[in-house]
Write a protein that holds these residues in place. Structure first.
Motif, PDB file in Angstrom:
ATOM      1  N   GLU A   1      -1.207  10.367 -13.535  1.00  0.00           N
ATOM      2  CA  GLU A   1      -2.108  10.019 -14.628  1.00  0.00           C
ATOM      3  C   GLU A   1      -2.666   8.597 -14.484  1.00  0.00           C
ATOM      4  OE1 GLU A   1       2.111   9.161 -15.862  1.00  0.00           O
ATOM      5  OE2 GLU A   1       1.086  10.911 -15.070  1.00  0.00           O
ATOM      6  N   ASN A   2      -2.015   7.756 -13.680  1.00  0.00           N
ATOM      7  CA  ASN A   2      -2.487   6.385 -13.454  1.00  0.00           C
ATOM      8  C   ASN A   2      -3.084   6.214 -12.057  1.00  0.00           C
ATOM      9  OD1 ASN A   2      -1.499   5.725 -15.979  1.00  0.00           O
ATOM     10  ND2 ASN A   2       0.439   4.965 -15.198  1.00  0.00           N
ATOM     11  N   LYS A   3      -3.492   7.306 -11.452  1.00  0.00           N
ATOM     12  CA  LYS A   3      -3.958   7.285 -10.069  1.00  0.00           C
ATOM     13  C   LYS A   3      -5.133   6.325  -9.863  1.00  0.00           C
ATOM     14  CE  LYS A   3      -5.101  11.299  -8.648  1.00  0.00           C
ATOM     15  NZ  LYS A   3      -5.409  12.590  -8.028  1.00  0.00           N
ATOM     16  N   THR A   4      -6.092   6.310 -10.770  1.00  0.00           N
ATOM     17  CA  THR A   4      -7.260   5.444 -10.574  1.00  0.00           C
ATOM     18  C   THR A   4      -6.861   3.971 -10.612  1.00  0.00           C
ATOM     19  OG1 THR A   4      -7.768   5.578 -12.933  1.00  0.00           O
ATOM     20  CG2 THR A   4      -8.916   7.108 -11.489  1.00  0.00           C
ATOM     21  N   LEU A   5      -5.888   3.627 -11.436  1.00  0.00           N
ATOM     22  CA  LEU A   5      -5.410   2.247 -11.494  1.00  0.00           C
ATOM     23  C   LEU A   5      -4.798   1.838 -10.156  1.00  0.00           C
ATOM     24  CD1 LEU A   5      -4.601  -0.336 -13.120  1.00  0.00           C
ATOM     25  CD2 LEU A   5      -2.467   0.851 -13.618  1.00  0.00           C
ATOM     26  N   TYR A   6      -3.995   2.704  -9.574  1.00  0.00           N
ATOM     27  CA  TYR A   6      -3.337   2.374  -8.315  1.00  0.00           C
ATOM     28  C   TYR A   6      -4.330   2.324  -7.160  1.00  0.00           C
ATOM     29  CZ  TYR A   6       0.649   3.505 -11.224  1.00  0.00           C
ATOM     30  OH  TYR A   6       1.544   3.543 -12.251  1.00  0.00           O
ATOM     31  N   TYR A   7      -5.316   3.211  -7.162  1.00  0.00           N
ATOM     32  CA  TYR A   7      -6.350   3.135  -6.132  1.00  0.00           C
ATOM     33  C   TYR A   7      -7.165   1.848  -6.278  1.00  0.00           C
ATOM     34  CZ  TYR A   7      -5.522   7.862  -4.409  1.00  0.00           C
ATOM     35  OH  TYR A   7      -4.961   8.972  -3.856  1.00  0.00           O
ATOM     36  N   GLY A   8      -7.375   1.418  -7.512  1.00  0.00           N
ATOM     37  CA  GLY A   8      -8.044   0.130  -7.734  1.00  0.00           C
ATOM     38  C   GLY A   8      -7.216  -1.023  -7.202  1.00  0.00           C
ATOM     39  N   ASN A   9      -5.900  -0.963  -7.418  1.00  0.00           N
ATOM     40  CA  ASN A   9      -5.017  -2.004  -6.880  1.00  0.00           C
ATOM     41  C   ASN A   9      -5.072  -2.037  -5.360  1.00  0.00           C
ATOM     42  OD1 ASN A   9      -4.217  -2.600  -9.467  1.00  0.00           O
ATOM     43  ND2 ASN A   9      -2.236  -1.603  -9.319  1.00  0.00           N
ATOM     44  N   MET A  10      -5.120  -0.864  -4.729  1.00  0.00           N
ATOM     45  CA  MET A  10      -5.196  -0.811  -3.267  1.00  0.00           C
ATOM     46  C   MET A  10      -6.513  -1.408  -2.772  1.00  0.00           C
ATOM     47  SD  MET A  10      -3.461   2.760  -2.111  1.00  0.00           S
ATOM     48  CE  MET A  10      -3.504   3.810  -3.542  1.00  0.00           C
ATOM     49  N   SER A  11      -7.583  -1.155  -3.500  1.00  0.00           N
ATOM     50  CA  SER A  11      -8.885  -1.699  -3.116  1.00  0.00           C
ATOM     51  C   SER A  11      -8.887  -3.224  -3.216  1.00  0.00           C
ATOM     52  CB  SER A  11      -9.968  -1.101  -4.016  1.00  0.00           C
ATOM     53  OG  SER A  11     -11.196  -1.706  -3.776  1.00  0.00           O
TER      54      SER A  11
ATOM     55  N   LEU B   1       7.422  -4.779  -7.870  1.00  0.00           N
ATOM     56  CA  LEU B   1       6.281  -4.237  -8.611  1.00  0.00           C
ATOM     57  C   LEU B   1       6.413  -2.733  -8.803  1.00  0.00           C
ATOM     58  CD1 LEU B   1       3.459  -6.268  -6.832  1.00  0.00           C
ATOM     59  CD2 LEU B   1       4.268  -6.588  -9.172  1.00  0.00           C
ATOM     60  N   PHE B   2       6.886  -2.038  -7.776  1.00  0.00           N
ATOM     61  CA  PHE B   2       7.083  -0.592  -7.835  1.00  0.00           C
ATOM     62  C   PHE B   2       8.113  -0.239  -8.912  1.00  0.00           C
ATOM     63  CE2 PHE B   2       9.467   3.152  -6.335  1.00  0.00           C
ATOM     64  CZ  PHE B   2       8.439   4.068  -6.246  1.00  0.00           C
ATOM     65  N   THR B   3       9.254  -0.917  -8.895  1.00  0.00           N
ATOM     66  CA  THR B   3      10.315  -0.665  -9.879  1.00  0.00           C
ATOM     67  C   THR B   3       9.843  -0.989 -11.287  1.00  0.00           C
ATOM     68  OG1 THR B   3      11.931  -1.250  -8.200  1.00  0.00           O
ATOM     69  CG2 THR B   3      12.704  -1.190 -10.463  1.00  0.00           C
ATOM     70  N   ASN B   4       9.129  -2.087 -11.424  1.00  0.00           N
ATOM     71  CA  ASN B   4       8.623  -2.480 -12.738  1.00  0.00           C
ATOM     72  C   ASN B   4       7.656  -1.439 -13.293  1.00  0.00           C
ATOM     73  OD1 ASN B   4       8.199  -4.188 -14.988  1.00  0.00           O
ATOM     74  ND2 ASN B   4       6.321  -4.946 -14.035  1.00  0.00           N
ATOM     75  N   GLU B   5       6.792  -0.920 -12.453  1.00  0.00           N
ATOM     76  CA  GLU B   5       5.817   0.090 -12.894  1.00  0.00           C
ATOM     77  C   GLU B   5       6.511   1.374 -13.322  1.00  0.00           C
ATOM     78  OE1 GLU B   5       2.138   1.309 -13.993  1.00  0.00           O
ATOM     79  OE2 GLU B   5       2.589  -0.654 -13.152  1.00  0.00           O
ATOM     80  N   LEU B   6       7.532   1.788 -12.571  1.00  0.00           N
ATOM     81  CA  LEU B   6       8.274   2.994 -12.944  1.00  0.00           C
ATOM     82  C   LEU B   6       9.036   2.798 -14.255  1.00  0.00           C
ATOM     83  CD1 LEU B   6       9.741   4.344  -9.598  1.00  0.00           C
ATOM     84  CD2 LEU B   6       7.908   5.308 -10.979  1.00  0.00           C
ATOM     85  N   ASN B   7       9.647   1.630 -14.434  1.00  0.00           N
ATOM     86  CA  ASN B   7      10.385   1.355 -15.671  1.00  0.00           C
ATOM     87  C   ASN B   7       9.453   1.280 -16.867  1.00  0.00           C
ATOM     88  OD1 ASN B   7      12.820   1.294 -14.360  1.00  0.00           O
ATOM     89  ND2 ASN B   7      12.861  -0.929 -14.143  1.00  0.00           N
ATOM     90  N   THR B   8       8.291   0.697 -16.681  1.00  0.00           N
ATOM     91  CA  THR B   8       7.321   0.604 -17.780  1.00  0.00           C
ATOM     92  C   THR B   8       6.892   1.991 -18.218  1.00  0.00           C
ATOM     93  OG1 THR B   8       6.521  -1.498 -16.934  1.00  0.00           O
ATOM     94  CG2 THR B   8       5.086  -0.340 -18.447  1.00  0.00           C
TER      95      THR B   8
ATOM     96  N   LEU C   1       0.825  -1.209   0.000  1.00  0.00           N
ATOM     97  CA  LEU C   1       0.000   0.000   0.000  1.00  0.00           C
ATOM     98  C   LEU C   1       0.858   1.258   0.000  1.00  0.00           C
ATOM     99  CD1 LEU C   1      -2.853  -0.985   2.479  1.00  0.00           C
ATOM    100  CD2 LEU C   1      -2.966  -0.816  -0.006  1.00  0.00           C
ATOM    101  N   GLU C   2       1.990   1.227   0.707  1.00  0.00           N
ATOM    102  CA  GLU C   2       2.894   2.380   0.693  1.00  0.00           C
ATOM    103  C   GLU C   2       3.453   2.628  -0.702  1.00  0.00           C
ATOM    104  OE1 GLU C   2       5.892   1.684   3.614  1.00  0.00           O
ATOM    105  OE2 GLU C   2       4.482   1.783   5.278  1.00  0.00           O
ATOM    106  N   LYS C   3       3.835   1.548  -1.396  1.00  0.00           N
ATOM    107  CA  LYS C   3       4.385   1.693  -2.747  1.00  0.00           C
ATOM    108  C   LYS C   3       3.323   2.195  -3.726  1.00  0.00           C
ATOM    109  CE  LYS C   3       8.565   0.549  -1.904  1.00  0.00           C
ATOM    110  NZ  LYS C   3       9.644   1.508  -2.022  1.00  0.00           N
TER     111      LYS C   3
END
Length: 94
Positions: free
Chosen positions: A17-27, A47-54, A5-7
């Motif tokens: 710009e991907n905020k809704t996706l991350y809030y969905g992941n938290m849910s 997962l955090f590093t992969n998302e930033l690299n993508t 959740l912190e990541k």
């Protein structure tokens, strides 16, 4: 608070710009069972590093294509100018 959740919260700040996706992941995380939560917490940094690299790779590709499109438009403008100059030159000859 869990590592996952912190990541995800960090990602919402870094990539709004991907905020809704991350809030969905938290849910989804909050609804998951304990085994899934432990696996996500264990792999949160990956997962955090992969998302930033993508996201970074996507931005590089977009900039590459935009640069090529700009060059193409510039070439079209030069060709249009040359054809117009040729037309003017030929109209003075006749």
């Amino acid at each position: 608070m869990s590592t996952y959740l912190e990541k995800m919260k960090e990602l919402t700040l870094l990539l709004p710009e991907n905020k809704t996706l991350y809030y969905g992941n938290m849910s989804v995380y909050k609804k998951a069972n304990e085994d899934v939560k432990q696996a996500l917490d264990k792999n949160a940094n990956l997962l955090f590093t992969n998302e930033l690299n993508t996201d970074s790779n996507f931005q590089k590709k977009v900039l590459f294509y935009l640069k090529n499109i700009n060059l193409f438009i510039l070439l079209l403008l030069v060709l249009m100018f040359l054809s117009f100059a040729t037309y003017i030159f030929l109209s003075f000859l006749s």
